[in-house]
Design a protein around this motif. Structure first.
Motif, mmCIF file in Angstrom:
data_model
loop_
_atom_site.group_PDB
_atom_site.id
_atom_site.type_symbol
_atom_site.label_atom_id
_atom_site.label_comp_id
_atom_site.label_asym_id
_atom_site.label_seq_id
_atom_site.Cartn_x
_atom_site.Cartn_y
_atom_site.Cartn_z
ATOM 1 N N LEU A 37 43.113 40.698 11.865
ATOM 2 C CA LEU A 37 44.086 41.290 12.803
ATOM 3 C C LEU A 37 45.474 40.667 12.639
ATOM 4 N N VAL A 38 45.566 39.359 12.836
ATOM 5 C CA VAL A 38 46.877 38.716 12.971
ATOM 6 C C VAL A 38 47.655 38.711 11.655
ATOM 7 N N ASN A 39 47.030 38.283 10.574
ATOM 8 C CA ASN A 39 47.758 38.266 9.294
ATOM 9 C C ASN A 39 48.075 39.681 8.814
ATOM 10 N N ARG A 40 47.161 40.599 9.090
ATOM 11 C CA ARG A 40 47.417 41.982 8.685
ATOM 12 C C ARG A 40 48.682 42.519 9.362
ATOM 13 N N ILE A 41 48.919 42.106 10.620
ATOM 14 C CA ILE A 41 50.104 42.593 11.348
ATOM 15 C C ILE A 41 51.350 41.770 10.996
ATOM 16 N N MET A 61 55.872 45.904 12.096
ATOM 17 C CA MET A 61 54.875 45.165 12.869
ATOM 18 C C MET A 61 54.248 46.053 13.945
ATOM 19 N N ILE A 62 55.090 46.831 14.629
ATOM 20 C CA ILE A 62 54.571 47.759 15.652
ATOM 21 C C ILE A 62 53.620 48.764 15.003
ATOM 22 N N PHE A 97 54.203 35.368 19.114
ATOM 23 C CA PHE A 97 55.031 36.527 19.454
ATOM 24 C C PHE A 97 55.757 36.217 20.768
ATOM 25 N N PRO A 98 57.059 36.571 20.880
ATOM 26 C CA PRO A 98 57.818 36.195 22.088
ATOM 27 C C PRO A 98 57.128 36.670 23.374
ATOM 28 N N PRO A 99 56.649 35.752 24.231
ATOM 29 C CA PRO A 99 55.909 36.163 25.435
ATOM 30 C C PRO A 99 56.713 37.089 26.343
ATOM 31 N N HIS A 100 58.030 36.863 26.437
ATOM 32 C CA HIS A 100 58.812 37.694 27.365
ATOM 33 C C HIS A 100 58.895 39.138 26.888
ATOM 34 N N ARG A 101 58.433 39.403 25.659
ATOM 35 C CA ARG A 101 58.390 40.789 25.161
ATOM 36 C C ARG A 101 56.961 41.344 25.182
ATOM 37 N N GLY A 102 55.990 40.469 25.477
ATOM 38 C CA GLY A 102 54.639 40.926 25.806
ATOM 39 C C GLY A 102 53.708 41.307 24.671
ATOM 40 N N GLY A 103 54.171 41.288 23.408
ATOM 41 C CA GLY A 103 53.323 41.729 22.294
ATOM 42 C C GLY A 103 53.931 42.961 21.642
ATOM 43 N N ALA A 104 53.438 43.343 20.466
ATOM 44 C CA ALA A 104 54.048 44.446 19.705
ATOM 45 C C ALA A 104 53.922 45.784 20.432
ATOM 46 N N LEU A 105 52.769 46.033 21.059
ATOM 47 C CA LEU A 105 52.561 47.321 21.727
ATOM 48 C C LEU A 105 53.328 47.378 23.051
ATOM 49 N N LYS A 106 53.381 46.249 23.749
ATOM 50 C CA LYS A 106 54.177 46.181 24.986
ATOM 51 C C LYS A 106 55.662 46.371 24.652
#
Length: 722
Positions: A503-507, A641-642, A670-679
């Motif tokens: 998951l993580v390296n693929r993204i 990345m998204i 990943f920047p927590p204040h942005r919540g992740g790629a999907l957020k």
């Protein structure tokens, strides 16, 4: 007044006690903890009215029937609440505060018995009574800023008036939990007693207040009046606090500074006017995307913990573990297992490697001792549960073997086949690999159903994520056992279907791919790092490559290029990473990569600019250098990345958007204040994401959105519905 019920709800009951005392007890039905949801606030209002109308009550104690006092607000209600307008949120906060003020204004003295955690709204409840008695084992505090908000039930008003502005700023802007001695020191509580004496102590204190030994009305006037600071003191306190808090919090996190400004604006006001200011400040931060993301992370984390509990129920308990391959990684895994209570055997073929593994574990334990988290005796006892060995002598007793030898499929297969022949029936064997296919490795196994991947991130003791990777033949029990073992090690397990890069390296690698093309097209590596750190990443892409290791990144890049040739091929042009790799500039591990590294006094590598880097990158910039704007830099790295995160979701590599985003937050920072790629995609809006992707369609498949993304945009849907 006869002993008996004066008010009874689903979360609160009020009972008459002897000698004119009443007890308001929080006891949320059907829940292990007390928390403030809308219903509980309404019940508190009704309980307050019952107490105000009671004829012969002379004093009140506030208690909890749970092991905790109140853990805070019910965070699941925030989503709908924060959808309202800023004015509506401020008005709601002011109305809710009338409930706490009504408790504070009762015509007799009151005391809260803080028997366990009293956090956020729970601590604010305690502040609305005249006195507080605290159990020595309890903890209090204001964690609101960690959710991107500020206290909203009077915390910024009552706490500074009780403890002074300096203490209030430190506690509220810091968001920490505080032990009883610290609370007593700043006068947040009036007494600390043993946990089983806390209710009796509260009764005794109220009785003394009734008898006139304590001036409870003066205490109440102190909380309801303006803050006792003259204009010069006010200027001094807030003039130094705001820049300091701003520096600590960073520009992406407005709540800590907003909390301080709220205290400052309300300093000269009486309670009710001060509460209006708090409500306005609360509403302002509640409407930010930061609060939306951080509240989302909190709820996502609860979801993952619940899932981990399910794995613990379904899996077998690991009583004895083993790790194959010592060294830094093996030592880190052994330490993490041992410190969390699972004894582990560490096996290698060389004494030197075992020494390295044991010294890594010892070093980590020594750090815990120096930070006073462990006594030397306890650290010694933990270390003795790690058993170094050169042979397989005791492998007949182990429940799980974590293979952590070099990242080479041939070597891994021979080691896995060898260990499988020596363990008892049903032992789970997990490979700590960052890139090698689990299905490929499983061909070496006689019982592939007992085999899977367990990918730890470096450094093991610090990184919260473990990817649990199942192959085609892995059994459900093996998945559950490994996920449960990861949770027992204090890690967050995320279960992932086998694919190149997991998951993580693929993204992560499409992000690096976007960055490689940006450098090829003339981008400045230092500016890109600065912009992405400004976006919120702990380090920019060039710096991150150095930390990961250029050789490691190059190898994983090859694996992904083979797995996804249409969009991750690394043969189309010679990249800056290729140049560094050829020059044997491997990053921090050998002191030079995109940056050069010198050790500080503590032996930590410090990043310095190397003038040769720009020349080396220039050799793979066919059209020379070009100045890119910040937005273009961000989009060219984040859009791939998204899209790759969406592909992982579409292909069932990961089950939920929650696990995809939390994997990125816990695995690569990943920047927590942005919540992740999907957020982040939700925040931008899918239509905007598609528009941005279309700008870079000429760059190829990495920027090509999926059909599911187009469908979402057309239907106006989100990954995390409001």
């Amino acid at each position: 007044m006869s002993n008996g019920p004066m008010y009874s709800g689903q979360s609160i009951r009020v009972t008459a006690l002897a000698d004119g005392l009443a007890e308001l007890c929080f006891d949320r039905q059907g829940d292990a903890v007390n928390k403030f949801d809308a219903r509980t606030v309404q019940e508190l209002k009704e309980a307050g009215e019952a107490l105000a109308q009671a004829k012969d009550v002379k004093g009140l104690i506030v208690t909890s029937a749970k092991d905790v006092f109140i853990v805070g607000a019910d965070i699941t209600e925030f989503g709908a609440n924060f959808e309202r307008s800023e004015e509506e949120i401020a008005a709601w906060a002011f109305e809710a505060n009338k409930v706490f003020s009504a408790i504070e204004d009762l015509p007799f003295p009151s005391c809260t018995a803080i028997n366990g955690f009293a956090l956020g709204g729970g601590f604010e409840m305690a502040l609305s009574t005249d006195y507080r008695v605290m159990a020595a084992t309890a903890q209090v505090g204001f964690p609101e800023v960690k959710l991107g908000i500020i206290p909203g039930f009077g915390g910024t008003v009552r706490f500074p008036r009780l403890t002074g502005a300096d203490n209030a700023i430190e506690w509220i802007a810091g968001g920490g939990q505080n032990k009883a001695d610290a609370a007593l020191k700043v006068h947040a509580v009036d007494a600390v007693v043993a946990a089983d004496k806390v209710r009796d102590a509260a009764i005794a204190l109220v009785q003394q207040a009734i008898a006139g030994k304590y001036d409870w009305q003066a205490r109440r006037a102190q909380k309801k009046g303006p803050l006792k600071l003259d204009p010069i003191e006010t200027m001094m306190v807030f003039g130094t606090a705001i820049p300091f808090v701003q520096g600590q919090a960073g520009k992406h996190y407005p709540a800590p500074v907003e909390a301080v400004k709220s205290i400052q604006k309300a300093a000269g006001k009486s309670r009710d006017d001060a509460l209006k200011i708090e409500g306005q400040s609360f509403a302002k931060v509640a409407k930010t995307t930061v609060a939306d993301s951080l509240v989302g992370i909190f709820l996502n984390d609860q979801f993952l913990k619940k899932k981990a509990k399910g794995y613990i129920k379904a899996g077998k308990k690991v009583e004895q573990a083993a790790v194959l391959g010592a060294g830094i990684m093996g030592g880190g895994i052994a330490y993490q297992s041992a410190i969390k209570g699972t004894p582990i055997i560490m096996k290698d073929i060389a004494d030197k490697a075992l020494d390295l593994g044991m010294s890594e574990a010892n070093k980590l334990l020594s750090k815990q001792v120096s930070r006073k988290k462990l006594t030397p005796e306890k650290a010694g006892a933990i270390l003795s549960t790690i058993r170094p060995t050169l042979n397989y002598g005791d492998f007949g007793n182990v429940d799980i073997v974590v293979e952590a030898v070099v990242e080479n499929p041939k070597i891994k297969k021979s080691v896995l086949a060898e260990v499988e022949g020596l363990v008892k029936d049903g032992t789970i064997i997990a490979s700590n690999t960052s890139s090698i296919s689990i299905d490929d490795l499983s061909t070496a196994m006689k019982k592939p159903e007992n085999f899977l991947g367990m990918h730890f991130f470096n450094p093991v003791h610090r990184m919260p994520l473990v990817e649990v990777i199942y192959g085609e033949k892995t059994s459900k029990e093996a998945i559950a056992t490994v996920a449960a073992y990861a949770a027992a090690m204090g890690k967050t397990p995320i279960v992932v279907k086998n694919c190149p890069g997991f998951l993580v390296n693929r993204i992560l690698f499409p992000y690096f791919g976007g960055w490689s093309m940006l450098l090829r097209d003339g981008g400045d590596y230092q500016k890109i790092d600065k912009v992405m750190e400004g976006f919120g990443w702990p380090m920019g892409p060039a710096y991150l490559q150095d930390v990961v290791g250029i050789d490691t990144s190059h190898h994983v890049g090859d694996v992904l290029a083979e797995g996804y040739p249409d969009r991750m091929s690394n043969k189309e042009f010679k990249s800056a990473l290729d140049v560094m790799y050829e020059q044997k500039r491997y990053g921090q591990k050998n002191g030079i990569g995109f940056y050069k590294y010198e050790e500080d006094k503590k032996g930590k590598p410090v990043k310095k600019v190397d003038p040769q880097t720009a020349e080396l990158i220039a050799s793979v910039q066919p059209n020379g250098s070009k100045d890119f704007g910040d937005e273009e830099i961000i989009d060219r790295l984040m859009i791939p990345m998204i899209i790759e995160t969406v592909r992982c979701l579409d292909e069932g590599i990961v089950e939920t958007p929650t696990e995809a985003d939390m994997g990125l937050i816990y695995g690569i920072g990943f920047p927590p204040h942005r919540g992740g790629a999907l957020k982040y995609a939700d925040t931008l809006g899918m239509k905007t994401v598609l528009e941005k992707a279309a700008n870079y369609a000429s760059l190829g498949k990495l920027y090509e959105p999926t059909e599911s993304m187009k469908k979402m945009a057309a239907e106006g849907k989100r990954y995390f519905p409001k």
